[in-house]
Design a protein around this motif. Structure first.
Motif, PDB file in Angstrom:
ATOM      1  N   LYS A   1      26.883  20.817  15.706  1.00  0.00           N
ATOM      2  CA  LYS A   1      27.300  19.346  15.890  1.00  0.00           C
ATOM      3  C   LYS A   1      26.377  18.842  14.808  1.00  0.00           C
ATOM      4  CE  LYS A   1      29.349  16.190  18.873  1.00  0.00           C
ATOM      5  NZ  LYS A   1      30.336  15.405  20.268  1.00  0.00           N
ATOM      6  N   ILE A   2      25.043  18.785  15.045  1.00  0.00           N
ATOM      7  CA  ILE A   2      23.965  18.276  14.037  1.00  0.00           C
ATOM      8  C   ILE A   2      24.262  18.112  12.817  1.00  0.00           C
ATOM      9  CG2 ILE A   2      21.347  18.300  13.749  1.00  0.00           C
ATOM     10  CD1 ILE A   2      21.254  18.953  16.951  1.00  0.00           C
ATOM     11  N   PHE A   3      24.389  19.587  12.400  1.00  0.00           N
ATOM     12  CA  PHE A   3      24.934  19.866  11.096  1.00  0.00           C
ATOM     13  C   PHE A   3      25.539  18.761  10.505  1.00  0.00           C
ATOM     14  CE2 PHE A   3      28.106  20.549   8.002  1.00  0.00           C
ATOM     15  CZ  PHE A   3      27.510  21.532   6.638  1.00  0.00           C
ATOM     16  N   HIS A   4      26.787  18.435  11.084  1.00  0.00           N
ATOM     17  CA  HIS A   4      27.732  17.637  10.712  1.00  0.00           C
ATOM     18  C   HIS A   4      27.087  15.781  10.906  1.00  0.00           C
ATOM     19  CE1 HIS A   4      31.370  19.665   9.835  1.00  0.00           C
ATOM     20  NE2 HIS A   4      30.768  20.593  11.135  1.00  0.00           N
ATOM     21  N   VAL A   5      26.329  15.517  11.593  1.00  0.00           N
ATOM     22  CA  VAL A   5      25.128  14.501  11.787  1.00  0.00           C
ATOM     23  C   VAL A   5      24.680  13.978  10.467  1.00  0.00           C
ATOM     24  CG1 VAL A   5      24.680  12.737  12.916  1.00  0.00           C
ATOM     25  CG2 VAL A   5      25.450  13.696  14.158  1.00  0.00           C
ATOM     26  N   ALA A   6      24.026  15.484  10.265  1.00  0.00           N
ATOM     27  CA  ALA A   6      23.592  15.138   9.190  1.00  0.00           C
ATOM     28  C   ALA A   6      23.304  15.500   7.965  1.00  0.00           C
ATOM     29  CB  ALA A   6      21.639  16.970   9.326  1.00  0.00           C
ATOM     30  N   LEU A   7      24.870  15.668   7.586  1.00  0.00           N
ATOM     31  CA  LEU A   7      25.814  16.266   6.550  1.00  0.00           C
ATOM     32  C   LEU A   7      25.895  14.173   5.663  1.00  0.00           C
ATOM     33  CD1 LEU A   7      27.305  17.868   4.833  1.00  0.00           C
ATOM     34  CD2 LEU A   7      28.629  17.450   6.492  1.00  0.00           C
ATOM     35  N   HIS A   8      25.767  13.631   6.127  1.00  0.00           N
ATOM     36  CA  HIS A   8      25.807  12.043   6.224  1.00  0.00           C
ATOM     37  C   HIS A   8      24.342  11.578   5.411  1.00  0.00           C
ATOM     38  CE1 HIS A   8      28.948  11.739   9.408  1.00  0.00           C
ATOM     39  NE2 HIS A   8      29.579  10.792   8.694  1.00  0.00           N
ATOM     40  N   ALA A   9      23.284  12.109   5.846  1.00  0.00           N
ATOM     41  CA  ALA A   9      22.649  12.213   4.778  1.00  0.00           C
ATOM     42  C   ALA A   9      21.851  12.574   3.347  1.00  0.00           C
ATOM     43  CB  ALA A   9      20.676  12.655   6.326  1.00  0.00           C
ATOM     44  N   ALA A  10      23.060  13.757   3.103  1.00  0.00           N
ATOM     45  CA  ALA A  10      23.177  14.352   2.584  1.00  0.00           C
ATOM     46  C   ALA A  10      23.539  13.193   0.795  1.00  0.00           C
ATOM     47  CB  ALA A  10      24.834  15.186   2.071  1.00  0.00           C
ATOM     48  N   PRO A  11      22.515  13.866  -0.423  1.00  0.00           N
ATOM     49  CA  PRO A  11      22.080  12.058  -1.373  1.00  0.00           C
ATOM     50  C   PRO A  11      23.767  12.623  -1.963  1.00  0.00           C
ATOM     51  CG  PRO A  11      21.633  15.160  -2.101  1.00  0.00           C
ATOM     52  CD  PRO A  11      22.106  14.656  -0.518  1.00  0.00           C
ATOM     53  N   TYR A  12      23.850  11.410  -3.510  1.00  0.00           N
ATOM     54  CA  TYR A  12      25.583  11.265  -4.169  1.00  0.00           C
ATOM     55  C   TYR A  12      24.566  12.711  -5.025  1.00  0.00           C
ATOM     56  CZ  TYR A  12      26.863   7.165  -2.199  1.00  0.00           C
ATOM     57  OH  TYR A  12      27.030   6.061  -1.768  1.00  0.00           O
ATOM     58  N   LYS A  13      26.032  13.176  -5.569  1.00  0.00           N
ATOM     59  CA  LYS A  13      25.826  14.299  -6.503  1.00  0.00           C
ATOM     60  C   LYS A  13      24.972  13.276  -7.732  1.00  0.00           C
ATOM     61  CE  LYS A  13      29.422  16.613  -7.564  1.00  0.00           C
ATOM     62  NZ  LYS A  13      31.068  16.702  -8.451  1.00  0.00           N
ATOM     63  N   SER A  14      25.225  12.956  -8.256  1.00  0.00           N
ATOM     64  CA  SER A  14      24.070  12.232  -9.504  1.00  0.00           C
ATOM     65  C   SER A  14      22.753  12.611  -9.345  1.00  0.00           C
ATOM     66  CB  SER A  14      24.626  10.358  -9.959  1.00  0.00           C
ATOM     67  OG  SER A  14      24.956  10.063  -8.987  1.00  0.00           O
ATOM     68  N   ASN A  15      22.417  11.672  -8.099  1.00  0.00           N
ATOM     69  CA  ASN A  15      20.759  11.917  -7.529  1.00  0.00           C
ATOM     70  C   ASN A  15      20.367  12.935  -7.229  1.00  0.00           C
ATOM     71  OD1 ASN A  15      20.708   8.712  -7.493  1.00  0.00           O
ATOM     72  ND2 ASN A  15      21.412   8.760  -5.550  1.00  0.00           N
ATOM     73  N   PHE A  16      21.740  13.659  -6.766  1.00  0.00           N
ATOM     74  CA  PHE A  16      21.677  15.406  -6.641  1.00  0.00           C
ATOM     75  C   PHE A  16      21.016  15.983  -7.879  1.00  0.00           C
ATOM     76  CE2 PHE A  16      22.589  19.887  -5.333  1.00  0.00           C
ATOM     77  CZ  PHE A  16      21.179  20.494  -4.638  1.00  0.00           C
ATOM     78  N   LEU A  17      21.706  16.083  -8.879  1.00  0.00           N
ATOM     79  CA  LEU A  17      21.400  16.421 -10.156  1.00  0.00           C
ATOM     80  C   LEU A  17      20.350  16.115 -10.746  1.00  0.00           C
ATOM     81  CD1 LEU A  17      24.978  16.885 -11.406  1.00  0.00           C
ATOM     82  CD2 LEU A  17      23.069  19.076 -10.405  1.00  0.00           C
ATOM     83  N   LYS A  18      20.317  14.937 -10.621  1.00  0.00           N
ATOM     84  CA  LYS A  18      18.942  14.612 -11.405  1.00  0.00           C
ATOM     85  C   LYS A  18      17.413  14.950 -10.861  1.00  0.00           C
ATOM     86  CE  LYS A  18      16.710   9.538 -12.395  1.00  0.00           C
ATOM     87  NZ  LYS A  18      16.763   8.462 -11.719  1.00  0.00           N
ATOM     88  N   ALA A  19      17.540  14.813  -9.208  1.00  0.00           N
ATOM     89  CA  ALA A  19      16.388  15.463  -9.007  1.00  0.00           C
ATOM     90  C   ALA A  19      16.072  17.041  -8.644  1.00  0.00           C
ATOM     91  CB  ALA A  19      16.428  15.506  -7.325  1.00  0.00           C
ATOM     92  N   LEU A  20      17.195  17.527  -9.306  1.00  0.00           N
ATOM     93  CA  LEU A  20      17.614  19.394  -9.095  1.00  0.00           C
ATOM     94  C   LEU A  20      16.522  19.055 -11.096  1.00  0.00           C
ATOM     95  CD1 LEU A  20      20.665  20.992  -8.596  1.00  0.00           C
ATOM     96  CD2 LEU A  20      18.231  21.118  -7.081  1.00  0.00           C
ATOM     97  N   SER A  21      16.575  18.535 -12.396  1.00  0.00           N
ATOM     98  CA  SER A  21      16.422  18.244 -13.074  1.00  0.00           C
ATOM     99  C   SER A  21      14.454  17.581 -13.225  1.00  0.00           C
ATOM    100  CB  SER A  21      17.494  17.068 -13.968  1.00  0.00           C
ATOM    101  OG  SER A  21      18.358  17.999 -14.259  1.00  0.00           O
TER     102      SER A  21
END
Ligand SMILES: CCCCCCCCCCCCC/C=C/[C@@H](O)[C@H](CO[C@@H]1O[C@H](CO)[C@H](O)[C@H](OS(=O)(=O)O)[C@H]1O)NC(=O)CCCCCCCCCCC
Ligand SMILES: CCCCCCCCCCCCC/C=C/[C@@H](O)[C@H](CO[C@@H]1O[C@H](CO)[C@H](O)[C@H](OS(=O)(=O)O)[C@H]1O)NC(=O)CCCCCCCCCCC
Lengths: 209, 209
Positions: free
Chosen positions: A146-166
């Motif tokens: 259940k904590i996972f499902h709540v934490a999912l809301h803190a996931a970044p947008y794809k564009s921001n995530f790919l930028k951070a990876l780069s």
């Protein structure tokens, strides 16, 4: 993708034995991956994985000549701690670490494969959920799930995530994903080899936390 | 209650200066408190608090003669890191640690005061929630607040919690709570003194995580 590509995992030898020193070096950059998720909610996971790596490294450092491969460590602990093994030492740390590594692998693979929520193409929840379900969910009780499902809301947008990876550089999505695919080759082979070793040595446990 | 009572906090001197060495010694037993909650969901909090203590101790060890009191540390860091201070070093670690200590204080006080949910007298959710609301909630964004509410379901029954506080010995609830009250005297004075110091030095921040 510099972040990951700067720290490629090595080719495995034909017998798929994993060199402990090279593994520890490559894996030491993995906790930084969680910074790419952009929220300090994930710092908790970062420390858990950091703890796993620290524990494996501490065992290795006690006798590098004896622990040349990861399998050397797991087998030595099976000898030394027959009663508690495999829920002990670096064997336990690597058991959990490989699940975190698998989570990252499936998440990146799913992005590289273009899996997406057509209604929310800039969210990565569907990719994170797939990775969670395949790598971790069965080892988590209902509260952590259940904590996972709540934490999912803190996931970044794809564009921001790919930028951070780069490493914060603006790169084209396709260029970043090409780098991800490149990274995944040796990374996936390494993670697979660890899973295989745990199966072969009957070192796997399935208790939930 | 042996667990806590074995490790009483010391009397404060009239000027309420907290001796760093004695504080670190007393507080080093606090992470064990989270084991009394009985679920490994709380191990995450235990490591966070452990991290705070480790950070403060590392600064102290660099120059024990210079850092006799906690205030010596905070003031030295204000000098040395004017730009980032107070979001830096042991000042930041103690800022968060004191909130965790306050959480424990209010939880124990609420139990000692007999506050209870009349419909569920063997649950401690009402006590935990009060402690959370007074000590931590305002420093948590909505996602962590929601995670708190989920984690609340992992809280132990009161009887099990009091037994764990008593190091697994079966003691009468009233005897255990008498020990808690005894423990709270110096503990509360110490936590209050840290809060006062942060106010006086304008070292307090109110960002959320
Ligand atoms: C104040 C309010 C807060 C209230 C409290 C909140 C508590 C929240 C708790 C949530 C759980 C956080 C994740 C950590 C879970 C960990 O419990 C598990 C097992 O962890 C293992 O446990 C072993 C003993 O059984 C050893 O100690 C291992 O340590 S040892 O090295 O000592 O042997 C340790 O890694 N690791 C895991 O499940 C691994 C997780 C890996 C990565 C997961 C990626 C998910 C990304 C999600 C994105 C949406
Ligand atoms: C796989 C699925 C899992 C998915 C991911 C799950 C993630 C779950 C995350 C939940 C949060 C866990 C609690 C930890 C919160 C922490 O984030 C905060 C701030 O932590 C501080 O942050 C600073 C920087 O801002 C420094 O790093 C401090 O570190 S420094 O030393 O380096 O300066 C550090 O302590 N501490 C806190 O809020 C303190 C909490 C104290 C105790 C709380 C008791 C609550 C009991 C509740 C009972 C019901």
């Amino acid at each position: 993708m510099a972040l990951l590509l700067d720290n490629q995992f090595k080719d495995l030898p034909p017998d798929k034995a994993i060199d402990t020193k090279l593994f520890l070096e490559a894996v030491s950059h993995i906790p930084l991956f969680f910074d790419c998720l952009g929220s300090n909610v994930f710092s908790v996971i970062k420390s858990d994985i950091n703890g796993n790596i620290t524990k494996i490294r501490a065992v290795y450092m006690k006798d590098p000549a004896k622990y040349v491969t990861l399998q050397d460590i797991v087998e030595a602990e099976r000898e030394a701690h027959a009663a508690e093994w495999p829920k002990v030492g670096a064997t336990l740390a690597l058991m959990w670490l490989k699940r975190g590594l698998r989570f990252i692998q499936i998440l990146l693979q799913s992005l590289a494969d273009g899996e997406r929520d057509e209604n929310n193409p800039n969210l990565i929840r569907v990719n994170i959920t797939r990775a969670y379900e395949q790598a971790l969910k069965r080892y988590h009780g209902w509260i952590v799930q259940k904590i996972f499902h709540v934490a999912l809301h803190a996931a970044p947008y794809k564009s921001n995530f790919l930028k951070a990876l780069s490493k914060g550089e603006e790169v084209k999505e396709e260029d970043c994903l090409a780098n991800v695919r490149q990274f995944l080759v040796n990374y996936t082979a390494t993670v697979d080899a660890i899973y295989e070793m745990y199966t072969n040595l009957k070192a796997e446990l399935d208790y939930t936390v």
